[in-house]
Scaffold this active site. Structure first.
Site, mmCIF file in Angstrom:
data_model
loop_
_atom_site.group_PDB
_atom_site.id
_atom_site.type_symbol
_atom_site.label_atom_id
_atom_site.label_comp_id
_atom_site.label_asym_id
_atom_site.label_seq_id
_atom_site.Cartn_x
_atom_site.Cartn_y
_atom_site.Cartn_z
ATOM 1 N N ILE A 159 76.441 64.995 11.134
ATOM 2 C CA ILE A 159 77.242 63.892 11.687
ATOM 3 C C ILE A 159 76.672 62.558 11.208
ATOM 4 O O ILE A 159 77.408 61.631 10.859
ATOM 5 C CB ILE A 159 77.259 63.962 13.235
ATOM 6 C CG1 ILE A 159 77.914 65.269 13.703
ATOM 7 C CG2 ILE A 159 77.986 62.748 13.834
ATOM 8 C CD1 ILE A 159 77.777 65.570 15.192
ATOM 9 N N ASN A 177 63.307 63.260 10.291
ATOM 10 C CA ASN A 177 62.107 64.002 9.841
ATOM 11 C C ASN A 177 62.455 65.067 8.801
ATOM 12 O O ASN A 177 61.595 65.836 8.394
ATOM 13 C CB ASN A 177 61.364 64.616 11.036
ATOM 14 C CG ASN A 177 62.154 65.719 11.711
ATOM 15 O OD1 ASN A 177 63.295 66.000 11.338
ATOM 16 N ND2 ASN A 177 61.554 66.347 12.708
ATOM 17 N N ILE A 179 60.891 61.400 15.698
ATOM 18 C CA ILE A 179 61.174 60.513 16.851
ATOM 19 C C ILE A 179 60.195 60.715 18.004
ATOM 20 O O ILE A 179 60.111 59.883 18.896
ATOM 21 C CB ILE A 179 62.625 60.674 17.377
ATOM 22 C CG1 ILE A 179 62.953 62.152 17.652
ATOM 23 C CG2 ILE A 179 63.621 60.040 16.421
ATOM 24 C CD1 ILE A 179 64.175 62.342 18.532
ATOM 25 N N TYR A 215 68.668 73.686 25.747
ATOM 26 C CA TYR A 215 69.283 72.633 24.910
ATOM 27 C C TYR A 215 70.189 71.750 25.773
ATOM 28 O O TYR A 215 70.082 70.518 25.766
ATOM 29 C CB TYR A 215 70.073 73.267 23.757
ATOM 30 C CG TYR A 215 70.994 72.301 23.049
ATOM 31 C CD1 TYR A 215 70.493 71.380 22.136
ATOM 32 C CD2 TYR A 215 72.370 72.294 23.305
ATOM 33 C CE1 TYR A 215 71.338 70.475 21.493
ATOM 34 C CE2 TYR A 215 73.218 71.402 22.667
ATOM 35 C CZ TYR A 215 72.700 70.497 21.765
ATOM 36 O OH TYR A 215 73.537 69.607 21.134
ATOM 37 N N ASN A 242 83.105 70.638 19.808
ATOM 38 C CA ASN A 242 82.607 71.361 18.627
ATOM 39 C C ASN A 242 82.986 70.597 17.359
ATOM 40 O O ASN A 242 84.160 70.593 16.978
ATOM 41 C CB ASN A 242 83.213 72.764 18.575
ATOM 42 C CG ASN A 242 82.676 73.651 19.677
ATOM 43 O OD1 ASN A 242 82.736 73.288 20.855
ATOM 44 N ND2 ASN A 242 82.136 74.782 19.316
ATOM 45 N N ILE A 282 83.351 88.311 14.076
ATOM 46 C CA ILE A 282 83.861 87.623 15.269
ATOM 47 C C ILE A 282 83.292 88.315 16.502
ATOM 48 O O ILE A 282 83.394 89.534 16.633
ATOM 49 C CB ILE A 282 85.408 87.673 15.320
ATOM 50 C CG1 ILE A 282 86.010 86.876 14.175
ATOM 51 C CG2 ILE A 282 85.917 87.161 16.656
ATOM 52 C CD1 ILE A 282 87.513 86.708 14.260
ATOM 53 N N ARG A 313 87.815 77.054 21.827
ATOM 54 C CA ARG A 313 86.942 75.904 21.647
ATOM 55 C C ARG A 313 87.795 74.681 21.293
ATOM 56 O O ARG A 313 88.927 74.813 20.806
ATOM 57 C CB ARG A 313 85.931 76.154 20.509
ATOM 58 C CG ARG A 313 84.897 77.239 20.817
ATOM 59 C CD ARG A 313 83.925 76.827 21.914
ATOM 60 N NE ARG A 313 82.959 77.872 22.223
ATOM 61 C CZ ARG A 313 83.116 78.792 23.164
ATOM 62 N NH1 ARG A 313 84.219 78.837 23.886
ATOM 63 N NH2 ARG A 313 82.162 79.679 23.395
HETATM 64 N N1 LIG Z 1 77.569 69.463 15.533
HETATM 65 C C1 LIG Z 1 78.101 69.608 16.731
HETATM 66 O O1 LIG Z 1 79.087 70.306 16.911
HETATM 67 C C2 LIG Z 1 77.506 68.894 17.924
HETATM 68 C C3 LIG Z 1 78.100 69.095 19.176
HETATM 69 C C4 LIG Z 1 77.569 68.436 20.273
HETATM 70 C C5 LIG Z 1 76.501 67.564 20.123
HETATM 71 N N2 LIG Z 1 75.938 67.401 18.890
HETATM 72 C C6 LIG Z 1 74.795 66.481 18.773
HETATM 73 O O2 LIG Z 1 75.030 65.562 17.715
HETATM 74 C C7 LIG Z 1 73.800 65.214 17.087
HETATM 75 C C8 LIG Z 1 73.882 65.419 15.580
HETATM 76 O O3 LIG Z 1 74.164 66.797 15.342
HETATM 77 P P1 LIG Z 1 74.387 67.393 13.888
HETATM 78 O O4 LIG Z 1 75.398 68.481 14.025
HETATM 79 O O5 LIG Z 1 74.620 66.295 12.914
HETATM 80 O O6 LIG Z 1 72.974 68.086 13.652
HETATM 81 P P2 LIG Z 1 72.052 68.126 12.324
HETATM 82 O O7 LIG Z 1 71.013 69.160 12.581
HETATM 83 O O8 LIG Z 1 72.881 68.235 11.098
HETATM 84 O O9 LIG Z 1 71.389 66.684 12.348
HETATM 85 C C9 LIG Z 1 70.259 66.374 13.134
HETATM 86 C C10 LIG Z 1 69.337 65.528 12.279
HETATM 87 O O10 LIG Z 1 68.209 65.158 13.069
HETATM 88 C C11 LIG Z 1 67.015 65.352 12.316
HETATM 89 N N3 LIG Z 1 65.956 65.620 13.286
HETATM 90 C C12 LIG Z 1 65.823 66.714 14.088
HETATM 91 N N4 LIG Z 1 64.727 66.584 14.871
HETATM 92 C C13 LIG Z 1 64.170 65.378 14.560
HETATM 93 C C14 LIG Z 1 63.018 64.678 15.039
HETATM 94 N N5 LIG Z 1 62.225 65.210 15.979
HETATM 95 N N6 LIG Z 1 62.736 63.474 14.491
HETATM 96 C C15 LIG Z 1 63.535 62.927 13.532
HETATM 97 N N7 LIG Z 1 64.631 63.556 13.041
HETATM 98 C C16 LIG Z 1 64.953 64.766 13.553
HETATM 99 C C17 LIG Z 1 67.313 66.522 11.389
HETATM 100 O O11 LIG Z 1 66.505 66.532 10.222
HETATM 101 C C18 LIG Z 1 68.788 66.274 11.057
HETATM 102 O O12 LIG Z 1 68.923 65.462 9.914
HETATM 103 C C19 LIG Z 1 72.726 66.058 17.767
HETATM 104 O O13 LIG Z 1 72.112 65.277 18.759
HETATM 105 C C20 LIG Z 1 73.498 67.189 18.407
HETATM 106 O O14 LIG Z 1 72.846 67.705 19.542
HETATM 107 C C21 LIG Z 1 76.421 68.034 17.782
#
Ligand SMILES: NC(=O)c1ccc[n+]([C@@H]2O[C@H](COP(=O)([O-])OP(=O)(O)OC[C@H]3O[C@@H](n4cnc5c(N)ncnc54)[C@H](O)[C@@H]3O)[C@@H](O)[C@H]2O)c1
Length: 315
Positions: A12, A32, A52, A140, A169, A199, A206
């Site tokens: 994202i 990271n 972070i 989580y 999602n 599946i 969803r």
């Molecule tokens: N993808 C989905 O469907 C979804 C749904 C609900 C919520 N989210 C939330 O959206 C956010 C982004 O999700 P995403 O799908 O892009 O995930 P992603 O895993 O692609 O991106 C997360 C990023 O955070 C970085 N990261 C992880 N831990 C870290 C740390 N301790 N310090 C610094 N960087 C760190 C990773 O390297 C990665 O680039 C997250 O908070 C996730 O919980 C995503």
């Protein structure tokens, strides 16, 4: 205007970074690279490889003095959170608190947080609105819910503005298949590798929201909806079976899925009311599932062709 994005090298994050750069906004990324991909970070974004959880991220705040912080970095895997709750807690809760402290100290105008539909747990009614009771099922989802509570107290006690965005999602290009909601990327991978997709159940529903719409939603939250919580969703339910049928049809293949029993703890139905985001964030989602899937598949196909080794005589 300068925006600091944690997790800006992730799925994202990269779409949001692209949106900000198009709007000529200064971008600073903290990531990271635990799952993020450095090569995909645009050259015009300032990048810090940092965790972070680490107290030294204060140096980045001191140097960059961001106006806004968009917090996307997280441990995103539900199974990992169950196997290692402490690691999940450190990344998702302690990491968030570390950022909040710095936001207060460096007078950040607003903190925007990526929360999740997972905070609601098994729905008591549909569509799920923002006031729906919360019953986190995994560590989580508990870490997301707890972070939300910290954020609200930082607003109350220190006046830090926030918006909490609970994503449904999310799907689209660049998603890996290990995250929270990778079913579309898992299916995409299976279909193009000609491996029968698995599946689990299939009748569960969803709410799939396209990543570009999510990036737009986060963008709207920079200036709207202060100190409120919003579902970022489509208010549409799609059965996993129907999703696969649609994808198989679009790719014009005839793979038969392997059907396995539904997994324990898998929520039966999900659909999130997005009325509040439409009216208060002034968010206008542009993609139906059909359009978002078509765009994802088209680009995925083009990238596969580009990556394919050239045969003698090609080009
Ligand atoms: N993808 C989905 O469907 C979804 C749904 C609900 C919520 N989210 C939330 O959206 C956010 C982004 O999700 P995403 O799908 O892009 O995930 P992603 O895993 O692609 O991106 C997360 C990023 O955070 C970085 N990261 C992880 N831990 C870290 C740390 N301790 N310090 C610094 N960087 C760190 C990773 O390297 C990665 O680039 C997250 O908070 C996730 O919980 C995503």
């Amino acid at each position: 205007m300068k925006v600091l994005i944690t997790g800006g090298a992730g799925f994202i994050g990269l779409h949001f970074v692209e949106k900000l750069l198009k709007e000529k906004i200064d971008v600073v990324i903290i990531d990271n690279l635990s799952s993020g991909i450095k090569e995909r970070i645009p050259k015009s974004a300032a990048f810090y490889k940092a965790n972070i959880e680490d107290l030294t991220i204060e140096n980045i705040f001191a140097i960059e003095k961001p106006d806004y912080v968009v917090h996307l970095a997280a441990q995103v895997s539900v199974p990992v959170s169950m196997k290692n709750p402490l690691a999940d807690c450190l990344a998702n809760i302690a990491g968030t608190v570390n950022l909040l402290q710095n936001c207060v100290k460096y007078n950040v105008k607003k903190f925007i947080f990526a929360s999740s539909a997972a905070v609601y747990g098994e729905p008591a009614y549909l569509p799920i609105d923002e006031d729906h009771p919360q019953h986190p099922i995994s560590f989580y989802s508990l870490s997301k819910q707890t972070s939300e509570q910290y954020i609200k107290l930082y607003t109350k006690h220190f006046g830090l503005n926030h918006s909490i965005l609970r994503f449904a999602n999310v799907y689209g290009l660049g998603q890996n298949s290990h995250g929270e909601a990778g079913v579309i990327s898992i299916f995409l991978h299976s279909i193009f590798e000609q491996i029968p997709p698995i599946i689990y159940g299939g009748e569960q529903t969803r709410d799939f929201v396209y990543v570009k719409d999510v990036a737009d939603g986060v963008y709207c939250a920079l200036h709207n909806g202060s100190n409120h919580t919003f579902n970022i969703s489509t208010n549409t339910e799609t059965k996993i079976n129907e999703l696969l049928t649609l994808m198989v049809k679009k790719v014009n293949t005839n793979l038969t899925p392997v059907i396995k029993p539904q997994r324990i703890g898998d929520i039966a139905q999900s659909r999130l009311d997005n009325t509040k985001a439409l009216t208060e964030l002034h968010w206008v989602p542009r993609y139906s599932l059909d359009r978002g899937l078509q765009e994802t598949i088209d680009i995925y196909q083009q990238e596969l062709i580009k990556a394919r080794p050239k045969k003698n005589g090609d080009g």
